[in-house]
Design an enzyme around this catalytic site. Structure first.
Site, PDB file in Angstrom:
ATOM      1  N   LYS A 218      -3.147   8.189   2.967  1.00 48.21           N
ATOM      2  CA  LYS A 218      -4.396   7.992   3.725  1.00 48.21           C
ATOM      3  C   LYS A 218      -4.238   8.487   5.169  1.00 48.21           C
ATOM      4  O   LYS A 218      -5.186   9.023   5.746  1.00 48.21           O
ATOM      5  CB  LYS A 218      -4.831   6.525   3.712  1.00 48.21           C
TER       6      LYS A 218
ATOM      7  N   TYR B 218       0.850  -1.198   0.000  1.00 53.35           N
ATOM      8  CA  TYR B 218       0.000   0.000   0.000  1.00 53.35           C
ATOM      9  C   TYR B 218       0.892   1.256   0.000  1.00 53.35           C
ATOM     10  O   TYR B 218       0.497   2.312  -0.483  1.00 53.35           O
ATOM     11  CB  TYR B 218      -0.984  -0.021   1.163  1.00 53.35           C
TER      12      TYR B 218
HETATM   13  N1  NAD Z   1     -11.405  -0.273  -3.392  1.00 49.73           N
HETATM   14  C1  NAD Z   1     -10.901  -0.389  -2.199  1.00 49.73           C
HETATM   15  O1  NAD Z   1     -10.484  -1.482  -1.776  1.00 49.73           O
HETATM   16  C2  NAD Z   1     -10.858   0.828  -1.287  1.00 49.73           C
HETATM   17  C3  NAD Z   1     -10.757   0.636   0.105  1.00 49.73           C
HETATM   18  C4  NAD Z   1     -10.702   1.759   0.928  1.00 49.73           C
HETATM   19  C5  NAD Z   1     -10.724   3.026   0.372  1.00 49.73           C
HETATM   20  N2  NAD Z   1     -10.821   3.172  -0.985  1.00 49.73           N
HETATM   21  C6  NAD Z   1     -10.873   4.533  -1.538  1.00 49.73           C
HETATM   22  O2  NAD Z   1     -12.113   4.748  -2.176  1.00 49.73           O
HETATM   23  C7  NAD Z   1     -11.960   5.851  -3.079  1.00 49.73           C
HETATM   24  C8  NAD Z   1     -12.634   5.497  -4.402  1.00 49.73           C
HETATM   25  O3  NAD Z   1     -11.897   4.493  -5.066  1.00 49.73           O
HETATM   26  P1  NAD Z   1     -12.550   3.178  -5.710  1.00 49.73           P
HETATM   27  O4  NAD Z   1     -11.912   2.018  -5.055  1.00 49.73           O
HETATM   28  O5  NAD Z   1     -14.016   3.302  -5.753  1.00 49.73           O
HETATM   29  O6  NAD Z   1     -11.928   3.178  -7.198  1.00 49.73           O
HETATM   30  P2  NAD Z   1     -12.397   3.895  -8.562  1.00 49.73           P
HETATM   31  O7  NAD Z   1     -11.276   3.628  -9.502  1.00 49.73           O
HETATM   32  O8  NAD Z   1     -13.737   3.438  -8.952  1.00 49.73           O
HETATM   33  O9  NAD Z   1     -12.466   5.432  -8.175  1.00 49.73           O
HETATM   34  C9  NAD Z   1     -11.331   6.266  -8.096  1.00 49.73           C
HETATM   35  C10 NAD Z   1     -11.728   7.581  -8.710  1.00 49.73           C
HETATM   36  O10 NAD Z   1     -10.700   8.554  -8.540  1.00 49.73           O
HETATM   37  C11 NAD Z   1     -10.796   9.397  -9.668  1.00 49.73           C
HETATM   38  N3  NAD Z   1      -9.588  10.205  -9.844  1.00 49.73           N
HETATM   39  C12 NAD Z   1      -8.299   9.802  -9.890  1.00 49.73           C
HETATM   40  N4  NAD Z   1      -7.489  10.848 -10.169  1.00 49.73           N
HETATM   41  C13 NAD Z   1      -8.309  11.940 -10.304  1.00 49.73           C
HETATM   42  C14 NAD Z   1      -8.089  13.297 -10.620  1.00 49.73           C
HETATM   43  N5  NAD Z   1      -6.863  13.785 -10.873  1.00 49.73           N
HETATM   44  N6  NAD Z   1      -9.161  14.140 -10.662  1.00 49.73           N
HETATM   45  C15 NAD Z   1     -10.411  13.677 -10.431  1.00 49.73           C
HETATM   46  N7  NAD Z   1     -10.686  12.382 -10.132  1.00 49.73           N
HETATM   47  C16 NAD Z   1      -9.644  11.539 -10.080  1.00 49.73           C
HETATM   48  C17 NAD Z   1     -11.005   8.433 -10.824  1.00 49.73           C
HETATM   49  O11 NAD Z   1     -11.497   9.090 -11.970  1.00 49.73           O
HETATM   50  C18 NAD Z   1     -11.996   7.458 -10.217  1.00 49.73           C
HETATM   51  O12 NAD Z   1     -13.312   7.876 -10.502  1.00 49.73           O
HETATM   52  C19 NAD Z   1     -10.465   6.123  -3.177  1.00 49.73           C
HETATM   53  O13 NAD Z   1     -10.146   7.196  -2.305  1.00 49.73           O
HETATM   54  C20 NAD Z   1      -9.857   4.831  -2.629  1.00 49.73           C
HETATM   55  O14 NAD Z   1      -8.557   5.009  -2.093  1.00 49.73           O
HETATM   56  C21 NAD Z   1     -10.897   2.098  -1.820  1.00 49.73           C
END
Ligand code: NAD
Length: 272
Positions: free
Chosen positions: A164, A157
């Site tokens: 984070k 990570y």
């Molecule tokens: N999937 C997991 O296991 C998990 C667990 C905990 C937290 N998260 C967090 O959840 C959040 C959403 O991620 P997700 O897993 O749904 O994946 P996802 O890929 O569906 O979403 C990530 C989003 O970030 C956007 N993004 C990236 N760079 C950008 C920029 N410069 N400007 C505008 N938008 C931008 C992308 O367009 C995308 O829509 C993130 O913060 C991720 O770290 C995810």
């Protein structure tokens, strides 16, 4: 489970990429509860994915925003102000790091890789709250997404864990700054979910399996699980909660060692 919890509330969802996105689970829960939604998307390639999803939830407000570009953030909030005048809630589901920084050792992170991850995954939340504050004239609720890798070391990570941790601290500082105006700021720490962003993390499948067999609920969470918890924090149900990092991870964060009944697991060889 339609209800009227969010009737009359208008919210912006940032970070929808496709129907696997955590933002989608949250948007569905909010729409189901009667909220009116607007969506931002990053880059033209995502417009054709986000438009039909927004329409499915009765929204035709789909606006571009790349959070590395402050003019783009300004334009998004100007457009929202023109459309709605005010904003009740906002969801920040955005993170990014170079794939190469999500494998190997954290110690090898480059300066550019570090700054990129911090800019998109941390500063963007502060930047959007600077603008959102002005539109949240009747108070409001803001939510970001974080992960356990900001509290403890998890394989690969790396720089995203450091980001984070900084995001979690931002939640607390933003909660203090904006609380006087009735704006609440919280985060959900979601368990691992297979999304586009997650697929960039080295050994993600191993992490997913490990969580499934070792979390108290003996399963992984879904975007619907996160959506329901988000509804609590974004609605009046969460009226007394701010500065909080709420784990929606099937309880994984309370566990201290491998479950007795969990199978012995070997990781598949990393692709790097
Ligand atoms: N999937 C997991 O296991 C998990 C667990 C905990 C937290 N998260 C967090 O959840 C959040 C959403 O991620 P997700 O897993 O749904 O994946 P996802 O890929 O569906 O979403 C990530 C989003 O970030 C956007 N993004 C990236 N760079 C950008 C920029 N410069 N400007 C505008 N938008 C931008 C992308 O367009 C995308 O829509 C993130 O913060 C991720 O770290 C995810």
């Amino acid at each position: 489970m339609a209800n009227e919890l969010m009737k009359g509330k208008r919210g912006l969802i940032m970070g929808l990429a496709n129907d696997k996105s955590i933002a989608w689970g949250i948007a569905q829960a909010c729409a189901d509860a009667g909220a009116e939604l607007a969506f931002s998307y990053q880059g033209d390639a995502l417009l054709k994915r986000v438009t039909p999803l927004a329409a499915e939830l009765g929204s035709d407000i789909v606006l571009p925003c790349d959070v590395t570009d402050m003019d783009s953030i300004d334009a998004l909030f100007t457009a929202l102000e023109e459309k709605w005048g005010k904003l009740d809630f906002i969801v920040h589901a955005i993170a990014f790091s170079d794939k190469n920084d999500l494998r190997g050792r954290y110690v090898d992170t480059s300066r550019n890789g570090f700054l990129l991850a911090m800019d998109i995954s941390v500063y963007s939340f502060t930047a959007i709250m600077q603008r959102a504050e002005k539109l949240m004239t009747d108070g409001g609720s803001a939510l970001t997404l974080t992960y356990y890798g900001g509290e403890k070391v998890l394989p690969h990570y790396n720089v995203m864990g450091v980001a984070k941790a900084a995001l979690d601290a931002s939640v607390r500082y933003l909660a203090e700054d904006l609380g006087k105006d009735g704006i609440r700021v919280n985060a959900i720490s979601a368990g691992p979910i297979k999304t586009l962003a997650a697929s960039g993390i080295g050994d993600f499948r191993y992490i997913l399996k490990w969580n499934e067999v070792n979390s108290p609920l003996r399963r992984n969470v879904t975007t619907q699980d996160v959506g329901r918890a988000a509804l609590f924090l974004l609605s009046e149900l969460g009226s007394g909660v701010t500065g909080e990092i709420m784990h929606v991870d099937a309880g994984y964060n309370v566990v201290g060692m491998k479950a007795i009944d969990a199978p012995d697991m070997t990781r598949e060889p990393a692709k790097d």
